[in-house]
Design an enzyme around this catalytic site. Structure first.
Site, PDB file in Angstrom:
ATOM      1  N   GLU A 158       0.665  -1.117  -0.099  1.00  0.00           N
ATOM      2  CA  GLU A 158      -0.031   0.077   0.042  1.00  0.00           C
ATOM      3  C   GLU A 158       0.987   1.187  -0.153  1.00  0.00           C
ATOM      4  OE1 GLU A 158      -3.048   0.242  -0.660  1.00  0.00           O
ATOM      5  OE2 GLU A 158      -3.463  -1.954  -0.515  1.00  0.00           O
TER       6      GLU A 158
HETATM    7  C1  LIG Z   1       2.758  -9.846   0.421  1.00  0.00           C
HETATM    8  C2  LIG Z   1       2.616  -8.593  -0.636  1.00  0.00           C
HETATM    9  C3  LIG Z   1       1.018  -8.290  -0.741  1.00  0.00           C
HETATM   10  C4  LIG Z   1       0.962  -7.354  -2.035  1.00  0.00           C
HETATM   11  N1  LIG Z   1      -0.344  -7.085  -2.257  1.00  0.00           N
HETATM   12  C5  LIG Z   1      -0.683  -6.392  -3.565  1.00  0.00           C
HETATM   13  C6  LIG Z   1      -1.970  -6.367  -3.990  1.00  0.00           C
HETATM   14  O1  LIG Z   1      -2.864  -6.838  -3.485  1.00  0.00           O
HETATM   15  N2  LIG Z   1      -2.277  -5.444  -5.159  1.00  0.00           N
HETATM   16  C7  LIG Z   1      -1.214  -4.958  -5.565  1.00  0.00           C
HETATM   17  O2  LIG Z   1      -1.289  -4.206  -6.621  1.00  0.00           O
HETATM   18  N3  LIG Z   1       0.275  -4.956  -4.941  1.00  0.00           N
HETATM   19  C8  LIG Z   1       0.378  -5.766  -3.861  1.00  0.00           C
HETATM   20  N4  LIG Z   1       1.737  -5.777  -3.495  1.00  0.00           N
HETATM   21  C9  LIG Z   1       2.861  -5.112  -4.046  1.00  0.00           C
HETATM   22  C10 LIG Z   1       3.147  -3.671  -3.193  1.00  0.00           C
HETATM   23  O3  LIG Z   1       2.239  -3.108  -3.256  1.00  0.00           O
HETATM   24  C11 LIG Z   1       4.524  -3.462  -3.886  1.00  0.00           C
HETATM   25  O4  LIG Z   1       5.315  -4.403  -3.422  1.00  0.00           O
HETATM   26  C12 LIG Z   1       5.001  -2.081  -3.244  1.00  0.00           C
HETATM   27  O5  LIG Z   1       4.163  -0.874  -3.834  1.00  0.00           O
HETATM   28  C13 LIG Z   1       6.174  -1.619  -3.566  1.00  0.00           C
HETATM   29  O6  LIG Z   1       6.638  -1.915  -5.128  1.00  0.00           O
HETATM   30  P1  LIG Z   1       7.936  -2.702  -5.508  1.00  0.00           P
HETATM   31  O7  LIG Z   1       7.949  -4.000  -4.915  1.00  0.00           O
HETATM   32  O8  LIG Z   1       7.905  -2.837  -6.970  1.00  0.00           O
HETATM   33  O9  LIG Z   1       8.968  -1.878  -4.949  1.00  0.00           O
HETATM   34  P2  LIG Z   1       9.797  -0.756  -5.856  1.00  0.00           P
HETATM   35  O10 LIG Z   1       8.554   0.162  -6.288  1.00  0.00           O
HETATM   36  O11 LIG Z   1      10.651  -1.133  -6.815  1.00  0.00           O
HETATM   37  O12 LIG Z   1      10.579   0.195  -4.759  1.00  0.00           O
HETATM   38  C14 LIG Z   1      11.822  -0.405  -4.345  1.00  0.00           C
HETATM   39  C15 LIG Z   1      12.378   0.135  -3.352  1.00  0.00           C
HETATM   40  O13 LIG Z   1      12.658   1.813  -4.083  1.00  0.00           O
HETATM   41  C16 LIG Z   1      12.149   2.886  -3.139  1.00  0.00           C
HETATM   42  N5  LIG Z   1      11.256   3.705  -3.983  1.00  0.00           N
HETATM   43  C17 LIG Z   1      10.769   3.551  -5.259  1.00  0.00           C
HETATM   44  N6  LIG Z   1      10.368   4.852  -5.588  1.00  0.00           N
HETATM   45  C18 LIG Z   1      10.880   5.799  -4.675  1.00  0.00           C
HETATM   46  C19 LIG Z   1      10.735   7.122  -4.798  1.00  0.00           C
HETATM   47  N7  LIG Z   1      10.003   7.841  -5.745  1.00  0.00           N
HETATM   48  N8  LIG Z   1      11.423   7.712  -3.738  1.00  0.00           N
HETATM   49  C20 LIG Z   1      12.181   7.155  -2.688  1.00  0.00           C
HETATM   50  N9  LIG Z   1      12.012   5.943  -2.918  1.00  0.00           N
HETATM   51  C21 LIG Z   1      11.448   5.144  -3.843  1.00  0.00           C
HETATM   52  C22 LIG Z   1      10.801   1.907  -2.344  1.00  0.00           C
HETATM   53  O14 LIG Z   1      10.392   2.578  -1.193  1.00  0.00           O
HETATM   54  C23 LIG Z   1      11.465   0.629  -2.179  1.00  0.00           C
HETATM   55  O15 LIG Z   1      12.436   0.787  -0.893  1.00  0.00           O
HETATM   56  C24 LIG Z   1       1.693  -6.820  -2.581  1.00  0.00           C
HETATM   57  C25 LIG Z   1       3.320  -6.890  -2.166  1.00  0.00           C
HETATM   58  C26 LIG Z   1       3.384  -7.810  -1.327  1.00  0.00           C
HETATM   59  C27 LIG Z   1       4.918  -8.371  -0.917  1.00  0.00           C
END
Ligand SMILES: Cc1cc2nc3c(=O)[nH]c(=O)nc-3n(C[C@H](O)[C@H](O)[C@H](O)COP(=O)(O)OP(=O)(O)OC[C@H]3O[C@@H](n4cnc5c(N)ncnc54)[C@H](O)[C@@H]3O)c2cc1C
Length: 517
Positions: A438
């Site tokens: 989220e």
């Molecule tokens: C168990 C689980 C359940 C989930 N459930 C859902 C679901 O139901 N529906 C859904 O759509 N998604 C879901 N997700 C996805 C989740 O919302 C994402 O993993 C999350 O939004 C982060 O995206 P990412 O993993 O691609 O990380 P990334 O976006 O690649 O981020 C990697 C790192 O970079 C940092 N970062 C990225 N952009 C910036 C910025 N602009 N400024 C500073 N730092 C930044 C982030 O904080 C993080 O530390 C789920 C994930 C998990 C693990």
């Protein structure tokens, strides 16, 4: 296994004494939700979570959800518990009576969310996203979509998901690639892959309603070209009965560190039929209706896991004897660890944060109701601004504090906390997702959020103190406990704002100029 007693007394204290928002209290639709009714619901909820849901936490951790021949199977006991859960109307607690819901306010739902999160976050997630999807459809769906889908979702026989994330896009949704092609009958065919989808597939409900972000072929790039679509797992005929299987399949499910009972799925959309929800290219703002409410609920997840961690740490510290405390009176043998200053500090740290968070979330729940239902548009808008400001605060503060508290609880258990028998390390693992999903906490200006968050907790404690001094003689034990816990908060927790302030205002020079090798 961790034990749990729902904190009904503290919740009722808030419901009776801190329901002080005059705009909330003037809402006609909640006139009949009085303390007797609230107590009755909370006592039933306590029985449900303590007896039926709590054992599912261990079951889900030891026997996670699995994919078998293209079908996701939930852990042992989940199906039976879910059946009872929906039969007794818990999914529909806060839903509109127009669709079969019980119309209870967020003030009650927030307490129930906390109890469920304490008992088993994995089990909770199967219905949590359904309510998120329900909220989104209520706000943005057409009348015919609402009529067709909502009664089943409110009943709990159909569930919902939220499909945003893709392999190349998580935080930055502007990068998303899933395509939606319009058909001659006005429906769309969706093609693409969504990952990490909570409850993306499972065997608890007859149908799953996916809310999916995708792009139409003519859409502008970035976040301005994203639309929202409703895509059922099984297609729904005009008369509301189930039709053919839609083009959505589960590619795999994730093996995870925590919330292992929750099925986190990779979903393939291969020309799946869907309907657009809300205006074209405005999908992100429609989805935000769901995400903003959901973000507060993620904060409450952190609160729930903190509460159960605290309860177990407190009980253990009253049983475990080690060493002599500074004020030891015994000549032989060891003292209980609760007599050691550091253990007392740690327990009070947990308690003062948890009770402050509960009061803050109750205050926010009242504001949320005003922002959704007040007749006066100005009052509604003001409440909406407060909710927007506090949403990232509650999400980030409560989930990060959940990490601190579950870790400290593990520390109080020593080696018995790190090993699996007591169920304490699972609380830490289960909570670890809350600062990530989220919207990661890292992108929410975390130092600023902690400045603001701790001050908001202080504000809540001042409200609690005000009542506690006024009512001290009526229930001395309860209110003295509150006053002493508040003292600890103001002297030992609130001073953290100094370091957050200094850190937040120190600029980025030493961060951005550094050259990583
Ligand atoms: C168990 C689980 C359940 C989930 N459930 C859902 C679901 O139901 N529906 C859904 O759509 N998604 C879901 N997700 C996805 C989740 O919302 C994402 O993993 C999350 O939004 C982060 O995206 P990412 O993993 O691609 O990380 P990334 O976006 O690649 O981020 C990697 C790192 O970079 C940092 N970062 C990225 N952009 C910036 C910025 N602009 N400024 C500073 N730092 C930044 C982030 O904080 C993080 O530390 C789920 C994930 C998990 C693990």
């Amino acid at each position: 296994m961790a034990t749990y007693r729902a904190p009904v007394d503290d919740m009722m204290f808030l419901f009776e004494k801190l329901r002080d928002n005059s705009h909330y209290n003037s809402l006609e639709k909640y006139k009949e939700v009085n303390p007797d009714l609230a107590k009755d619901i909370l006592e039933q909820a306590a029985k449900l979570t303590e007896n039926l849901i709590l054992p599912l936490a261990k079951a889900g951790d030891e026997t996670p959800a699995k994919l078998e021949n293209g079908v996701v199977r939930t852990p042992p006991g989940y199906k039976e518990a879910y059946k009872k859960f929906i039969e007794d109307g818990w999914v529909s607690l806060s839903c509109d009576p127009e669709y079969g819901g019980q119309g209870m306010p967020n003030t009650i739902k927030t307490f129930f969310d906390e109890m469920l999160s304490s008992a088993s976050l994995s089990f909770k997630l199967y219905s949590e996203l359904s309510i998120g999807a329900y909220n989104c459809i209520v706000h943005h769906g057409t009348d015919s979509i609402k009529k067709k889908f909502l009664p089943h979702m409110v009943k709990g026989t159909w569930s919902g998901t939220m499909c945003l994330t893709e392999p190349v896009c998580g935080t930055d949704l502007g990068l998303l690639k899933t395509k939606a092609a319009e058909q001659s009958d006005g429906t769309y065919k969706l093609t693409g892959q969504k990952i990490f989808i909570t409850s993306g597939d499972h065997d608890l409900t007859e149908n799953i309603i996916h809310l999916v972000l995708a792009r139409t072929p003519d859409a502008p790039s970035g976040t301005k070209g994203i639309s929202l679509f409703l895509v059922p797992k099984i297609q729904v005929k005009e008369d509301g009965s189930l039709g053919q299987r839609n083009g959505v399949s589960t590619n795999s499910i994730e093996s995870k560190m925590g919330i292992r009972g929750s099925a986190t799925c990779v979903l393939n959309f291969d020309g799946a039929t869907g309907n657009m929800i809300g205006p074209k290219n405005k999908g992100l703002s429609s989805m935000f209706t769901m995400m903003n409410l959901e973000r507060i609920v993620v904060g409450i997840q952190g609160l729930g896991l903190s509460e159960i961690a605290y309860q177990n740490a407190l009980n253990y510290s009253k049983e475990r004897k080690q060493g002599k405390s500074n004020s030891s009176k015994s000549n032989n043998g060891a003292d209980l660890i609760i007599d050691h200053a550091d253990i007392r500090r740690s327990l009070l740290n947990m308690k003062s944060i948890i009770e402050g968070e509960r009061a803050l979330s109750f205050w926010l729940a009242q504001q949320t109701e005003v922002s959704l239902h007040h007749k006066d548009s100005k009052i509604k808008e003001e409440a909406s601004d407060v909710v927007s400001l506090m949403t990232p605060v509650v999400k980030s503060l409560f989930s990060d504090m959940g990490m601190e508290i579950t870790s400290d609880a593990m520390q109080i258990f020593g080696g018995y906390g790190y090993t699996k028998d007591q169920g304490i390390e699972q609380l830490y693992r289960d909570n670890r997702i809350t600062p990530i999903y989220e919207g990661t906490n890292s992108v929410q200006a975390i130092d600023l959020v902690f400045v603001l968050g701790l001050i908001a907790l202080a504000y809540s404690w001042i409200k609690v103190l005000d009542i506690s001094y006024k009512e001290l003689s009526k229930n001395k034990k309860f209110f003295e406990d509150k006053i002493e816990t508040a003292n600890f908060f103001f002297n030992r927790v609130l001073p953290r704002i100094d370091s957050h302030y200094k850190s937040a205002t120190s600029g980025s020079k030493y961060i951005m100029d550094f050259k990583f090798n």
